[in-house]
Every structure is written in C-alpha cells, then in structure tokens.
Design an enzyme around this catalytic site. Structure first.
Site, PDB file in Angstrom:
ATOM      1  N   SER A  76      51.239  42.145  33.773  1.00  0.00           N
ATOM      2  CA  SER A  76      51.577  41.271  34.896  1.00  0.00           C
ATOM      3  C   SER A  76      52.810  40.456  34.529  1.00  0.00           C
ATOM      4  O   SER A  76      53.037  40.161  33.346  1.00  0.00           O
ATOM      5  CB  SER A  76      50.407  40.323  35.164  1.00  0.00           C
ATOM      6  OG  SER A  76      50.793  39.291  36.035  1.00  0.00           O
ATOM      7  N   TYR A 108      43.626  34.359  32.119  1.00  0.00           N
ATOM      8  CA  TYR A 108      44.158  35.608  32.680  1.00  0.00           C
ATOM      9  C   TYR A 108      45.554  35.876  32.096  1.00  0.00           C
ATOM     10  O   TYR A 108      45.828  36.974  31.604  1.00  0.00           O
ATOM     11  CB  TYR A 108      44.247  35.507  34.214  1.00  0.00           C
ATOM     12  CG  TYR A 108      44.916  36.703  34.859  1.00  0.00           C
ATOM     13  CD1 TYR A 108      44.218  37.888  35.078  1.00  0.00           C
ATOM     14  CD2 TYR A 108      46.267  36.668  35.232  1.00  0.00           C
ATOM     15  CE1 TYR A 108      44.835  38.994  35.649  1.00  0.00           C
ATOM     16  CE2 TYR A 108      46.891  37.767  35.803  1.00  0.00           C
ATOM     17  CZ  TYR A 108      46.170  38.928  36.015  1.00  0.00           C
ATOM     18  OH  TYR A 108      46.784  40.023  36.571  1.00  0.00           O
TER      19      TYR A 108
HETATM   20  N1  LIG Z   1      47.259  41.907  42.510  1.00  0.00           N
HETATM   21  C1  LIG Z   1      48.253  41.379  41.808  1.00  0.00           C
HETATM   22  O1  LIG Z   1      49.002  40.503  42.292  1.00  0.00           O
HETATM   23  C2  LIG Z   1      48.516  41.860  40.399  1.00  0.00           C
HETATM   24  C3  LIG Z   1      49.717  41.484  39.799  1.00  0.00           C
HETATM   25  C4  LIG Z   1      49.972  41.899  38.504  1.00  0.00           C
HETATM   26  C5  LIG Z   1      49.052  42.682  37.834  1.00  0.00           C
HETATM   27  N2  LIG Z   1      47.883  43.024  38.439  1.00  0.00           N
HETATM   28  C6  LIG Z   1      46.948  43.835  37.657  1.00  0.00           C
HETATM   29  O2  LIG Z   1      46.734  45.047  38.349  1.00  0.00           O
HETATM   30  C7  LIG Z   1      45.472  45.598  37.961  1.00  0.00           C
HETATM   31  C8  LIG Z   1      44.729  46.047  39.208  1.00  0.00           C
HETATM   32  O3  LIG Z   1      44.378  44.898  39.980  1.00  0.00           O
HETATM   33  P1  LIG Z   1      44.429  44.869  41.565  1.00  0.00           P
HETATM   34  O4  LIG Z   1      45.363  43.796  41.948  1.00  0.00           O
HETATM   35  O5  LIG Z   1      44.619  46.238  42.084  1.00  0.00           O
HETATM   36  O6  LIG Z   1      42.978  44.292  41.901  1.00  0.00           O
HETATM   37  P2  LIG Z   1      41.624  44.983  42.393  1.00  0.00           P
HETATM   38  O7  LIG Z   1      41.812  45.697  43.660  1.00  0.00           O
HETATM   39  O8  LIG Z   1      40.600  43.908  42.302  1.00  0.00           O
HETATM   40  O9  LIG Z   1      41.368  46.090  41.255  1.00  0.00           O
HETATM   41  C9  LIG Z   1      40.756  45.826  40.028  1.00  0.00           C
HETATM   42  C10 LIG Z   1      39.860  47.018  39.720  1.00  0.00           C
HETATM   43  O10 LIG Z   1      39.307  46.850  38.409  1.00  0.00           O
HETATM   44  C11 LIG Z   1      37.967  47.300  38.435  1.00  0.00           C
HETATM   45  N3  LIG Z   1      37.210  46.650  37.371  1.00  0.00           N
HETATM   46  C12 LIG Z   1      37.045  45.323  37.168  1.00  0.00           C
HETATM   47  N4  LIG Z   1      36.248  45.115  36.116  1.00  0.00           N
HETATM   48  C13 LIG Z   1      35.906  46.350  35.630  1.00  0.00           C
HETATM   49  C14 LIG Z   1      35.089  46.797  34.562  1.00  0.00           C
HETATM   50  N5  LIG Z   1      34.442  45.932  33.760  1.00  0.00           N
HETATM   51  N6  LIG Z   1      34.969  48.125  34.353  1.00  0.00           N
HETATM   52  C15 LIG Z   1      35.600  49.016  35.140  1.00  0.00           C
HETATM   53  N7  LIG Z   1      36.391  48.652  36.186  1.00  0.00           N
HETATM   54  C16 LIG Z   1      36.527  47.326  36.419  1.00  0.00           C
HETATM   55  C17 LIG Z   1      37.463  46.890  39.829  1.00  0.00           C
HETATM   56  O11 LIG Z   1      36.394  47.716  40.267  1.00  0.00           O
HETATM   57  P3  LIG Z   1      34.846  47.270  40.117  1.00  0.00           P
HETATM   58  O12 LIG Z   1      34.773  45.827  40.501  1.00  0.00           O
HETATM   59  O13 LIG Z   1      34.134  48.199  41.019  1.00  0.00           O
HETATM   60  O14 LIG Z   1      34.507  47.501  38.679  1.00  0.00           O
HETATM   61  C18 LIG Z   1      38.694  47.136  40.684  1.00  0.00           C
HETATM   62  O15 LIG Z   1      38.690  48.439  41.251  1.00  0.00           O
HETATM   63  C19 LIG Z   1      44.759  44.488  37.180  1.00  0.00           C
HETATM   64  O16 LIG Z   1      44.844  44.742  35.796  1.00  0.00           O
HETATM   65  C20 LIG Z   1      45.556  43.245  37.531  1.00  0.00           C
HETATM   66  O17 LIG Z   1      45.480  42.268  36.526  1.00  0.00           O
HETATM   67  C21 LIG Z   1      47.609  42.641  39.708  1.00  0.00           C
END
Ligand SMILES: NC(=O)c1ccc[n+]([C@@H]2O[C@H](COP(=O)([O-])OP(=O)(O)OC[C@H]3O[C@@H](n4cnc5c(N)ncnc54)[C@H](OP(=O)(O)O)[C@@H]3O)[C@@H](O)[C@H]2O)c1
Length: 244
Positions: free
Chosen positions: A139, A152
């Site tokens: 991130s 985080y």
């Molecule tokens: N959204 C942003 O602004 C942003 C910015 C920079 C980086 N990111 C990074 O991008 C990545 C994806 O996030 P997103 O924004 O797409 O959010 P999201 O839609 O909430 O996706 C996160 C995914 O991780 C899975 N997950 C969480 N805990 C888990 C576990 N213990 N085991 C297996 N799967 C798990 C969740 O599924 P379940 O709950 O079903 O397990 C969910 O599908 C993350 O690493 C986040 O930090 C996001």
C-alpha cells in the site's frame, strides 16, 4: 513476465483487488485459483467467472495453509505464481480507552505473518518451476502512514521490506518478487471512507501491465505522485496522508 498461460493462486481473491485480478488474469488465459475465508464470496466469484477455481482458506491458520498447499500441489502442480493479496485494515487510535488487541493481532497476522509463512510454504514448489513469481500487494500507506491506521501501515511496511529482501535472495533463481503498491481503492475495505478512489479494475490492469514490463515495484494511481512528493517535500506528503 508474460501474464498468460500461468497458474496463479490469489489470496483474498473473492472480493476487491484480488477478484479484479482474478477476472482479468483468467480472461488473459491463465488458470486462476482464488482463496479466502468466506465460501459465499468465492462461490459468487466462480458463478460470475466459471473458469476460476477456489479453495476456502484462512491464511492465518497453519493447518488451513497446509491444506491449501496440498490442494495446489495435487490439483494444480503447474502453479507458478503466488499473489499475497489478502488483507484487513481497522481504523482506531491507541489513545482510545478500549483495547484493540484483537484488531492489532488480526492486522499483523493477516497482512504480514501469514503472507510470510505462506511464501515460505510455497517457495520450494515455486523454485521447481521454469519461471515463477511472488506478488505482494502492499500500500502507499507502507511509506506515508495514516494516523488512525498505525498497525495496518506498519504491517504493510513490513511486507514491503520483506519483499525487497526476498527479491535479493531469489535473484539467481526463477522466482521473481513483485510489489503492487495501490493508493486508495473502492473496495469493501474502504467502504464509507475516503474520496477519489480508483476502481479495483484499474489497479488490476495497471498491475498486470507492470508485471509484464518486469517492473518489480508497481506504483498505482496516486501512489506515483505521492512517492515523488515524499522524496521532494516529505512534510507535505505526510500532512496530506496523515488524516486522509
Ligand atoms: N482498498 C484500498 O484502498 C487498498 C489500498 C492499498 C492496498 N490495499 C490492499 O489490497 C489488498 C486487497 O484489499 P481490498 O481493498 O481488495 O479489500 P477486500 O475487498 O476487503 O479484500 C480483502 C480480501 O482478503 C480476504 N482475507 C482477509 N483475511 C483473510 C484470511 N485470514 N485468510 C484468507 N483471506 C483473507 C478477504 O476475504 P474473507 O474475508 O472471505 O477471508 C477479502 O476477500 C489488501 O492487502 C489491502 O491491504 C487496499
């Protein structure tokens, strides 16, 4: 690295950035396997994109990680790309009067420890492939932190540093280590907060372009401007992100 004809495991592939990557990579002729804790999300993803395969897995749980690894080795022995995408973010202040022990533990476990352990578990398999990759989703907050997301941001910095050092270790092997560095993206994680978010589809397309161009650190969206600003005027970059 050509992103076609590969066999790719994406953690957290049932929603958000992981799902967008899964769809795009599948459409480009890769075999994609997604995993996550909630079966309903994975099933819905497969219904919308039948070429996807899925396996439920809580990456923080050792036996769940082992089941995933055994499943991949037996059903998808050609698996040569691991995308460490699963993540959680909680917003809280250490000055609150309540305990945040559960959130602290979840952020460190899911965003860092589990990814490192999964990487260690898959590495021997990846090293046997002709060409392979580990792709970590970090991130922009790994570099310029946000006030109410201290753990985080720290967990993402840890994953970023781990990935860089691992890249050095694997330099003379077939395994390349990439880092996808998104700014704010419209997903479940950021629901109800932040402005000017980009779509998960934009992240996916830029990330795939970056990997195909062998850019090991792929800065997406405003991350590019933020990192430049952080070099030239770090106090301004910090001020912008601190309460973002
Ligand atoms: N959204 C942003 O602004 C942003 C910015 C920079 C980086 N990111 C990074 O991008 C990545 C994806 O996030 P997103 O924004 O797409 O959010 P999201 O839609 O909430 O996706 C996160 C995914 O991780 C899975 N997950 C969480 N805990 C888990 C576990 N213990 N085991 C297996 N799967 C798990 C969740 O599924 P379940 O709950 O079903 O397990 C969910 O599908 C993350 O690493 C986040 O930090 C996001």
């Amino acid at each position: 690295m050509k992103m076609t004809g590969q066999t790719i495991l994406i953690t957290g592939g049932g929603s958000g950035i992981g799902l967008a990557l899964a769809r795009d990579l599948s459409a480009k002729g890769n075999q994609v396997i997604i995993c996550g804790r909630s079966e309903h999300k994975l099933k819905a993803a497969k219904q919308a994109c039948p070429q996807l395969e899925y396996k439920t897995c809580d990456i923080t749980d050792e036996s769940s990680r082992r089941h995933l690894s055994d499943f991949i080795r037996s059903e998808f022995p050609a698996c040569n790309v691991l995308v460490n995408n699963a993540g959680v973010q909680y917003n809280y202040l250490f000055t609150d009067e309540q305990s945040h022990a559960a959130q602290i533990q979840a952020e460190i476990n899911i965003n860092f420890l589990a990814q490192v352990k999964l990487t260690e578990l898959f590495l021997p398999h990846l090293l046997k492939q002709q060409e392979a990759a580990i792709i970590n989703v970090t991130s922009a907050l790994a570099v310029v932190p946000k006030e109410n997301a201290a753990v985080y941001c720290a967990s993402k910095s840890a994953l970023r540093t781990f990935g860089k050092a691992l890249r050095y270790q694997l330099e003379s092997t077939p395994v390349k280590v990439f880092e996808i560095v998104p700014a704010l993206v419209e997903t479940e994680m950021t629901a109800g907060r932040g402005r000017d978010k980009i779509s998960p589809e934009t992240v996916s397309k830029e990330a795939i372009r970056g990997i195909e161009a062998e850019r090991y650190e792929i800065r997406i969206g405003k991350t590019k401007v933020l990192f430049a600003l952080n070099r030239l005027l770090p106090s301004l970059a910090e001020k912008i992100i601190r309460r973002s």
